[in-house]
Design an enzyme around this catalytic site. Structure first.
Site, short mmCIF file in Angstrom:
data_model
loop_
_atom_site.label_atom_id
_atom_site.label_comp_id
_atom_site.label_asym_id
_atom_site.label_seq_id
_atom_site.Cartn_x
_atom_site.Cartn_y
_atom_site.Cartn_z
CB SER A 136 -0.88 -0.04 1.25
OG SER A 136 -1.63 1.14 1.38
CE LYS A 162 -4.73 0.13 0.26
NZ LYS A 162 -5.43 -0.65 1.30
CE LYS A 164 -4.06 3.80 2.06
NZ LYS A 164 -5.30 3.26 2.67
CG ASP A 189 -7.79 2.39 0.43
OD1 ASP A 189 -8.97 2.81 0.50
OD2 ASP A 189 -7.20 1.88 1.41
CD GLU A 214 -8.86 -0.76 0.47
OE1 GLU A 214 -7.87 -0.95 -0.26
OE2 GLU A 214 -8.82 -0.88 1.70
CG ASP A 239 -10.69 -0.94 4.69
OD1 ASP A 239 -11.02 -1.45 5.77
OD2 ASP A 239 -9.59 -0.34 4.56
CE LYS A 263 -7.54 -2.35 6.51
NZ LYS A 263 -7.66 -0.88 6.55
N GLY A 291 -4.27 -4.14 5.81
CA GLY A 291 -3.27 -3.88 6.85
C GLY A 291 -3.59 -2.61 7.61
O1 LIG Z 1 -0.61 -1.91 6.65
C1 LIG Z 1 -0.52 -1.51 5.47
O2 LIG Z 1 0.51 -1.57 4.82
C2 LIG Z 1 -1.74 -0.96 4.79
C3 LIG Z 1 -1.91 0.46 5.11
C4 LIG Z 1 -3.27 0.99 4.76
O3 LIG Z 1 -3.61 1.03 3.61
C5 LIG Z 1 -4.04 1.53 5.86
C6 LIG Z 1 -3.33 1.94 6.98
C7 LIG Z 1 -3.94 2.52 8.07
C8 LIG Z 1 -5.31 2.70 8.04
C9 LIG Z 1 -6.06 2.28 6.92
C10 LIG Z 1 -5.44 1.67 5.84
C11 LIG Z 1 -6.33 1.18 4.73
O4 LIG Z 1 -6.21 0.08 4.18
O5 LIG Z 1 -7.30 1.85 4.42
MG LIG Z 2 -8.44 0.72 3.02
#
Ligand SMILES: O=C(O)CCC(=O)c1ccccc1C(=O)O
Ligand SMILES: [Mg+2]
Length: 369
Positions: A136, A162, A164, A189, A214, A239, A263, A291
């Site tokens: 991510s 992925k 953001k 995401d 996402e 999510d 999660k 994650g």
């Molecule tokens: O742990 C990772 O590498 C994923 C990080 C990540 O996308 C995330 C991290 C913190 C809070 C929300 C998210 C998410 O998936 O939306």
């Molecule tokens: Mg997410």
């Protein structure tokens, strides 16, 4: 199972690199580690995945500590636990607070697997010996920085990228990534950054063959997501909106998503995760493991659940060295050619590094059961 002691430890670690999403930037991470000790002398470990501020969901490290100390641990004193599946039943009187519940339940699952001398993966019904790993990628200062970062992750072997996105950092960045990397498995995401007024804006993403988008809309929405999905070719993955197997059932029935990010913390633990896994499998809804910037113990739980058959898409389960200068387990979690090996030793398969944990500990409290 005969649990006689629970120890909570609040620890804190700096991230190697700050992580920026549409909801904020994380520079470090606080964890509550849960150690559950049994009369047999064994320990099971869990990790709360909450962050400091209630910006991903309503939970924080502080609220998790309070819930565990004042509500969840006292409930465990009143009952017998025959199997880890009982824990979520005992926690039913407490509304929500899923991350807090999951941290305790996860420790009990680890203890259960150790007492039965099987891996956590096996205890959960896992079938894979190794799992495919994605990464991510946070929002960057520039397109150039983003492209070079992706190039370097692809070089490390990650099997899915992925990124953001948020309004102002979406179509142009995806277009630039696709231009340089036409073939990679790519997804975006949004962490709830859009609403239904953005339908035509989001339709512009359909051109770039994303494997999914996402959580584009609100954290508690499954109705508008169904409307948006009917206007998008790109599959929607939920999510934030999915906390229970009932949420998943309703989202699938409404057509709010075609993929689910699981999660363990967000859904209150491994038992609920198994129910969601089986439901999604029976509806041919693929899943992957999300994650929350976990340290080693949370990460080990994520690896175990990802070994189940319906986790058919690489997850956000990067190895320890992606996040931390030194993780708090031994051995650390490593990746080879984009795969992480699922341990087959008893329990989570990684030992907590107590020296390291004591060094970074903010506070601790023991509870007799
Ligand atoms: O742990 C990772 O590498 C994923 C990080 C990540 O996308 C995330 C991290 C913190 C809070 C929300 C998210 C998410 O998936 O939306
Ligand atoms: Mg997410």
């Amino acid at each position: 199972m005969e649990i006689n002691k629970i120890i909570l430890r609040h620890v804190k670690m700096d991230l190697l690199t700050p992580f920026t999403t549409s909801i904020g930037t994380e520079y470090d991470k606080d964890f509550i580690l849960v150690e559950v000790q049994s009369k047999s002398g064994q320990s099971g470990w869990g990790e709360s995945v909450s962050i400091k501020e209630p910006i991903y969901n309503e939970e924080t490290v502080e609220t998790n500590w309070h819930m565990m100390r004042d509500h969840l641990i006292p409930l465990l004193r009143k009952t017998e636990i025959m199997h880890p599946n009982d824990v979520s039943q005992h926690f039913l009187p407490i509304r929500r607070n899923y991350n807090a519940k999951a941290a305790i339940e996860g420790a009990i699952w680890d203890l259960y697997a150790k007492e039965n001398n099987i891996s956590l993966s096996k205890a959960l019904g896992g079938v894979k010996e190794k799992i495919e790993v994605g990464v991510s990628v946070g929002i960057k200062q520039s397109q150039y920085e983003m492209l070079r970062q992706i190039e370097s992750y692809l070089g490390e072997g990650y099997k899915r990228i992925k990124v953001k996105i948020k309004p102002g950092w979406d179509i142009e960045i995806i277009k630039a990534i696709r231009k340089e990397f036409p073939e990679i498995a790519l997804m975006a995401d949004a962490n709830c950054a859009y609403n239904l007024d953005d339908i035509s804006h989001l339709q512009a993403l359909d051109e770039y063959s994303l494997t999914m988008i996402e959580q584009p809309l609100d954290c508690d929405d499954i109705v508008d997501h169904a409307i948006l999905q009917s206007h998008l070719k790109t599959p929607i993955c939920l999510d934030e909106s999915i906390h229970t197997v009932e949420d998943a059932r309703k989202a699938i029935e409404l057509g709010s998503c075609k993929v689910i990010n699981l999660k363990i913390g967000r859904v209150g633990g491994l038992s609920e995760s198994l129910k969601i896994h089986d439901l999604c499998k029976s509806h041919s809804i693929p899943m992957w493991c999300g994650g929350m910037l976990e340290a080693g113990i949370g990460r080990a739980h994520n690896i175990a659940i990802t070994s189940l058959s319906n986790f058919s898409i690489p997850g956000d389960t990067a190895p320890s060295s992606h996040y931390w200068s030194e993780d708090l387990i031994a051995p650390e979690i490593t990746m080879e050619d984009g795969y992480i090996h699922v341990p087959n030793s008893a329990g989570i398969g990684f030992e907590p590094n107590l020296d390291k944990i004591n060094n970074i500990m903010v506070t601790t409290q023991p509870f007799t059961i």
